[in-house]
Scaffold this motif. Structure first.
Motif, PDB file in Angstrom:
ATOM      1  N   LEU A   1      -5.359  -2.025 -34.922  1.00  0.00           N
ATOM      2  CA  LEU A   1      -6.668  -1.998 -34.274  1.00  0.00           C
ATOM      3  C   LEU A   1      -7.789  -1.948 -35.300  1.00  0.00           C
ATOM      4  CD1 LEU A   1      -5.963   0.522 -31.359  1.00  0.00           C
ATOM      5  CD2 LEU A   1      -6.204  -1.953 -31.180  1.00  0.00           C
ATOM      6  N   LEU A   2      -7.577  -1.197 -36.351  1.00  0.00           N
ATOM      7  CA  LEU A   2      -8.601  -1.074 -37.384  1.00  0.00           C
ATOM      8  C   LEU A   2      -8.780  -2.365 -38.176  1.00  0.00           C
ATOM      9  CD1 LEU A   2      -7.833   2.518 -38.756  1.00  0.00           C
ATOM     10  CD2 LEU A   2      -9.658   1.831 -37.185  1.00  0.00           C
TER      11      LEU A   2
ATOM     12  N   ASN B   1      -5.968   7.970 -25.869  1.00  0.00           N
ATOM     13  CA  ASN B   1      -4.660   8.266 -25.273  1.00  0.00           C
ATOM     14  C   ASN B   1      -3.557   7.909 -26.263  1.00  0.00           C
ATOM     15  OD1 ASN B   1      -5.823   8.952 -22.709  1.00  0.00           O
ATOM     16  ND2 ASN B   1      -6.064   6.767 -22.290  1.00  0.00           N
ATOM     17  N   PHE B   2      -2.370   8.443 -26.033  1.00  0.00           N
ATOM     18  CA  PHE B   2      -1.242   8.185 -26.913  1.00  0.00           C
ATOM     19  C   PHE B   2      -0.031   7.820 -26.069  1.00  0.00           C
ATOM     20  CE2 PHE B   2       2.251   9.895 -29.727  1.00  0.00           C
ATOM     21  CZ  PHE B   2       2.182   8.860 -30.647  1.00  0.00           C
ATOM     22  N   ASP B   3       0.508   6.634 -26.292  1.00  0.00           N
ATOM     23  CA  ASP B   3       1.662   6.140 -25.544  1.00  0.00           C
ATOM     24  C   ASP B   3       2.634   5.496 -26.532  1.00  0.00           C
ATOM     25  OD1 ASP B   3       3.398   5.284 -23.576  1.00  0.00           O
ATOM     26  OD2 ASP B   3       2.219   3.500 -23.073  1.00  0.00           O
ATOM     27  N   PRO B   4       3.469   6.291 -27.192  1.00  0.00           N
ATOM     28  CA  PRO B   4       4.357   5.765 -28.242  1.00  0.00           C
ATOM     29  C   PRO B   4       5.298   4.699 -27.704  1.00  0.00           C
ATOM     30  CG  PRO B   4       5.025   7.974 -27.582  1.00  0.00           C
ATOM     31  CD  PRO B   4       3.704   7.726 -26.933  1.00  0.00           C
TER      32      PRO B   4
ATOM     33  N   PRO C   1     -25.953  -3.172 -20.088  1.00  0.00           N
ATOM     34  CA  PRO C   1     -26.611  -2.672 -21.309  1.00  0.00           C
ATOM     35  C   PRO C   1     -25.642  -2.318 -22.435  1.00  0.00           C
ATOM     36  CG  PRO C   1     -27.601  -1.695 -19.362  1.00  0.00           C
ATOM     37  CD  PRO C   1     -26.375  -2.425 -18.897  1.00  0.00           C
ATOM     38  N   LYS C   2     -24.471  -1.803 -22.068  1.00  0.00           N
ATOM     39  CA  LYS C   2     -23.463  -1.455 -23.074  1.00  0.00           C
ATOM     40  C   LYS C   2     -22.097  -1.715 -22.461  1.00  0.00           C
ATOM     41  CE  LYS C   2     -22.345   2.290 -26.353  1.00  0.00           C
ATOM     42  NZ  LYS C   2     -22.957   1.770 -27.576  1.00  0.00           N
ATOM     43  N   HIS C   3     -21.297  -2.536 -23.128  1.00  0.00           N
ATOM     44  CA  HIS C   3     -19.994  -2.915 -22.590  1.00  0.00           C
ATOM     45  C   HIS C   3     -19.020  -1.737 -22.598  1.00  0.00           C
ATOM     46  CE1 HIS C   3     -21.325  -6.994 -22.540  1.00  0.00           C
ATOM     47  NE2 HIS C   3     -21.384  -7.101 -23.849  1.00  0.00           N
ATOM     48  N   LEU C   4     -18.065  -1.804 -21.684  1.00  0.00           N
ATOM     49  CA  LEU C   4     -16.928  -0.890 -21.671  1.00  0.00           C
ATOM     50  C   LEU C   4     -15.694  -1.692 -22.062  1.00  0.00           C
ATOM     51  CD1 LEU C   4     -18.977   0.736 -19.916  1.00  0.00           C
ATOM     52  CD2 LEU C   4     -17.030   1.538 -18.578  1.00  0.00           C
ATOM     53  N   VAL C   5     -14.953  -1.184 -23.045  1.00  0.00           N
ATOM     54  CA  VAL C   5     -13.803  -1.912 -23.573  1.00  0.00           C
ATOM     55  C   VAL C   5     -12.580  -1.001 -23.579  1.00  0.00           C
ATOM     56  CG1 VAL C   5     -12.822  -3.035 -25.602  1.00  0.00           C
ATOM     57  CG2 VAL C   5     -15.209  -3.449 -24.987  1.00  0.00           C
ATOM     58  N   ILE C   6     -11.461  -1.536 -23.141  1.00  0.00           N
ATOM     59  CA  ILE C   6     -10.189  -0.809 -23.160  1.00  0.00           C
ATOM     60  C   ILE C   6      -9.274  -1.484 -24.173  1.00  0.00           C
ATOM     61  CG2 ILE C   6      -8.174  -0.129 -21.806  1.00  0.00           C
ATOM     62  CD1 ILE C   6      -9.958  -0.196 -19.324  1.00  0.00           C
ATOM     63  N   LEU C   7      -8.871  -0.734 -25.204  1.00  0.00           N
ATOM     64  CA  LEU C   7      -8.022  -1.274 -26.266  1.00  0.00           C
ATOM     65  C   LEU C   7      -6.680  -0.548 -26.284  1.00  0.00           C
ATOM     66  CD1 LEU C   7     -10.637  -1.488 -29.181  1.00  0.00           C
ATOM     67  CD2 LEU C   7      -9.965  -3.288 -27.581  1.00  0.00           C
ATOM     68  N   ARG C   8      -5.679  -1.255 -26.767  1.00  0.00           N
ATOM     69  CA  ARG C   8      -4.334  -0.688 -26.845  1.00  0.00           C
ATOM     70  C   ARG C   8      -3.611  -1.300 -28.034  1.00  0.00           C
ATOM     71  NH1 ARG C   8      -0.491   1.574 -23.312  1.00  0.00           N
ATOM     72  NH2 ARG C   8       1.666   0.993 -23.771  1.00  0.00           N
ATOM     73  N   GLY C   9      -2.935  -0.471 -28.801  1.00  0.00           N
ATOM     74  CA  GLY C   9      -2.179  -0.971 -29.930  1.00  0.00           C
ATOM     75  C   GLY C   9      -1.960   0.110 -30.975  1.00  0.00           C
TER      76      GLY C   9
ATOM     77  N   CYS D   1     -15.574   2.767 -25.841  1.00  0.00           N
ATOM     78  CA  CYS D   1     -14.163   2.393 -25.973  1.00  0.00           C
ATOM     79  C   CYS D   1     -13.219   3.456 -25.428  1.00  0.00           C
ATOM     80  CB  CYS D   1     -13.809   2.135 -27.443  1.00  0.00           C
ATOM     81  SG  CYS D   1     -14.600   0.672 -28.143  1.00  0.00           S
ATOM     82  N   GLN D   2     -12.222   2.985 -24.711  1.00  0.00           N
ATOM     83  CA  GLN D   2     -11.074   3.796 -24.339  1.00  0.00           C
ATOM     84  C   GLN D   2      -9.878   3.183 -25.064  1.00  0.00           C
ATOM     85  OE1 GLN D   2     -10.013   4.948 -20.137  1.00  0.00           O
ATOM     86  NE2 GLN D   2      -8.318   3.565 -20.515  1.00  0.00           N
ATOM     87  N   ILE D   3      -9.236   3.965 -25.920  1.00  0.00           N
ATOM     88  CA  ILE D   3      -8.188   3.420 -26.774  1.00  0.00           C
ATOM     89  C   ILE D   3      -6.876   4.166 -26.556  1.00  0.00           C
ATOM     90  CG2 ILE D   3      -7.472   3.003 -29.168  1.00  0.00           C
ATOM     91  CD1 ILE D   3     -10.397   2.738 -29.919  1.00  0.00           C
ATOM     92  N   THR D   4      -5.816   3.397 -26.397  1.00  0.00           N
ATOM     93  CA  THR D   4      -4.472   3.961 -26.291  1.00  0.00           C
ATOM     94  C   THR D   4      -3.674   3.530 -27.504  1.00  0.00           C
ATOM     95  OG1 THR D   4      -4.524   3.882 -23.874  1.00  0.00           O
ATOM     96  CG2 THR D   4      -2.361   4.045 -24.921  1.00  0.00           C
ATOM     97  N   LEU D   5      -3.226   4.500 -28.284  1.00  0.00           N
ATOM     98  CA  LEU D   5      -2.432   4.220 -29.475  1.00  0.00           C
ATOM     99  C   LEU D   5      -0.952   4.168 -29.109  1.00  0.00           C
ATOM    100  CD1 LEU D   5      -4.176   6.467 -32.165  1.00  0.00           C
ATOM    101  CD2 LEU D   5      -4.471   4.020 -31.750  1.00  0.00           C
ATOM    102  N   THR D   6      -0.277   3.166 -29.655  1.00  0.00           N
ATOM    103  CA  THR D   6       1.136   2.964 -29.328  1.00  0.00           C
ATOM    104  C   THR D   6       2.054   3.237 -30.517  1.00  0.00           C
ATOM    105  OG1 THR D   6       0.963   0.603 -29.851  1.00  0.00           O
ATOM    106  CG2 THR D   6       0.554   1.266 -27.560  1.00  0.00           C
ATOM    107  N   ASP D   7       1.522   3.851 -31.574  1.00  0.00           N
ATOM    108  CA  ASP D   7       2.354   4.185 -32.740  1.00  0.00           C
ATOM    109  C   ASP D   7       3.521   5.070 -32.311  1.00  0.00           C
ATOM    110  OD1 ASP D   7       0.338   3.645 -35.383  1.00  0.00           O
ATOM    111  OD2 ASP D   7      -0.644   3.948 -33.459  1.00  0.00           O
ATOM    112  N   LYS D   8       4.651   4.942 -33.022  1.00  0.00           N
ATOM    113  CA  LYS D   8       5.820   5.753 -32.693  1.00  0.00           C
ATOM    114  C   LYS D   8       5.524   7.239 -32.823  1.00  0.00           C
ATOM    115  CE  LYS D   8       9.352   2.335 -33.942  1.00  0.00           C
ATOM    116  NZ  LYS D   8      10.524   2.051 -34.791  1.00  0.00           N
TER     117      LYS D   8
END
Length: 388
Positions: free
Chosen positions: A283-284, A325-328, A270-278, A297-304
């Motif tokens: 991403l925007l 999440n945040f993973d520089p 019914p509703k997808h689950l998506v994992i994004l990283r970047g 959405c589960q999103i992990t940001l990789t910005d410094k």
């Protein structure tokens, strides 16, 4: 005979605070339609009907509707309790409901009274093993160790005696067992509640070797532990660890020779689950991520450096972002900040102390305007003390 194996409905469960009742009704409607179209003789629901022992009234209404519609197809319904269910509440009126074709196994007393299906040339005996909490049932089962293996083994020994008597009559009996547990070799996911600490909850799959088919519940990924020992998995994904799982049910065909063909039937999502990283801006701006706009959405940001107001900005494009999440990445080791304790020890002024605290808490340094505000507050405080 034709059986449908499902489990782990978890009615009333939420997904990061959002209700899943509509999505659950959608997949249950599909199961009902499959039961009707495929002329299923019995629907096996292997535990965790509800998500909690005291389900919300809306979850109870949804369960009532689903069971009523399943019964209207003409199929018998065999249901066992899971570790999320309250066995006593789930089994209320079980003896009365037998007459309506709904057979609930939530206590040991009913366990050796199987549901019998009569085919032209064979008989199917379905044994429901409720979820067994070792310390609660060990005395009743006469075992000394409070482990899942010991109580399940003792329960199956009781079933074996009944099955042996039925087979001694000369009629071909196809045996089916249902249980809610962690079988050795199964693969779990993040949305399952642990049955015990360590590996004390693991049950050897060999205990089920002599059944023609075993319909298991508890693990949310649809999988084969053995050809005749399977998990149906949950009909919906309940954590991002299940994002790539394909949800569905098993259809089991029985013959006079025992187990026949086993078919997998997929359910919709019914509703997808998506994992994004970047990085945030990428991403925007990425047009290829349009598929994620209507997904959880589960999103992990990789910005410094952690971007300001990141969640709100992400939700402008991906409204149902529920985990951030945040993973520089790309930060040189020499540029990595020292530990917070080390920075506190090296701070040479109140201004530097506050700046270090701000950066530690939000993982982004204060900008010039913020630093100026901190300096002005500290200066005002000092002047106020001098005036006193």
């Amino acid at each position: 005979m034709r059986l449908l194996h499902t489990s782990d409905w978890h009615l009333g469960r939420t997904f990061h605070g959002a209700s899943l009742l509509d999505a659950q009704r959608t997949v249950l409607s599909e199961i009902i339609e499959i039961t009707r179209e495929r002329q299923i003789d019995a629907v096996l629901i292997s535990g965790d009907i509800y998500d909690r022992a005291l389900p919300h009234v809306d979850a109870v209404k949804l369960c009532n509707w689903a069971l009523r519609e399943l019964a209207a197809t003409g199929a018998k319904i065999v249901m066992t309790s899971g570790n999320h269910d309250s066995a006593s509440r789930l089994s209320f009126g079980a003896e009365l409901l037998d007459a309506a074709g709904l057979h609930i196994y939530a206590d040991l007393d009913r366990m050796i009274a199987p549901v019998i299906l009569e085919a032209a040339d064979h008989r199917v005996a379905i044994y429901g093993i409720p979820y067994l909490e070792p310390r609660m049932v060990m005395d009743q089962l006469g075992v000394e160790k409070a482990t899942h293996e010991s109580v399940v083994k003792a329960a199956i020994a009781r079933i074996d005696k009944d099955l042996e008597e039925r087979r001694s009559s000369g009629t071909e009996v196809v045996s089916v067992s249902m249980a809610h547990l962690f079988a050795a070799g199964g693969v779990g996911s993040d949305s399952e509640r642990e049955l015990s600490t360590g590996n004390l909850d693991v049950v050897p799959v060999e205990l089920f070797e002599h059944f023609d088919y075993t319909a298991l519940g508890h693990l949310h990924g649809r999988q084969k532990v053995r050809e005749h020992v399977r998990y149906s998995g949950s009909p919906l994904a309940y954590s991002f660890s299940e994002a790539k799982q394909i949800k569905g049910v098993w259809i089991i065909n029985t013959t006079v020779e025992g187990l026949g063909e086993i078919e997998e039937v997929q359910l919709s999502e019914p509703k997808h689950l998506v994992i994004l990283r970047g990085e945030l801006e990428a991403l925007l701006a990425d047009p290829e991520l349009e598929y994620a706009v209507d997904a959880w959405c589960q999103i992990t940001l990789t910005d410094k450096e952690r971007p300001a107001d990141a969640m709100n900005r992400l939700r402008e494009r991906f409204p149902d972002t529920v985990v951030l999440n945040f993973d520089p990445q790309g930060v040189d080791a020499k540029d990595q900040p020292s530990s917070y304790a080390q920075r506190l020890a090296k701070a040479s002024s109140t201004e530097e102390l506050v700046d270090d605290f701000v950066e530690h808490v939000r993982e982004r340094a204060a900008d010039e305007a913020e630093k100026e505000l901190v300096r002005s507050v500290i200066l005002s405080t000092r002047e106020a003390k001098v005036s006193q």
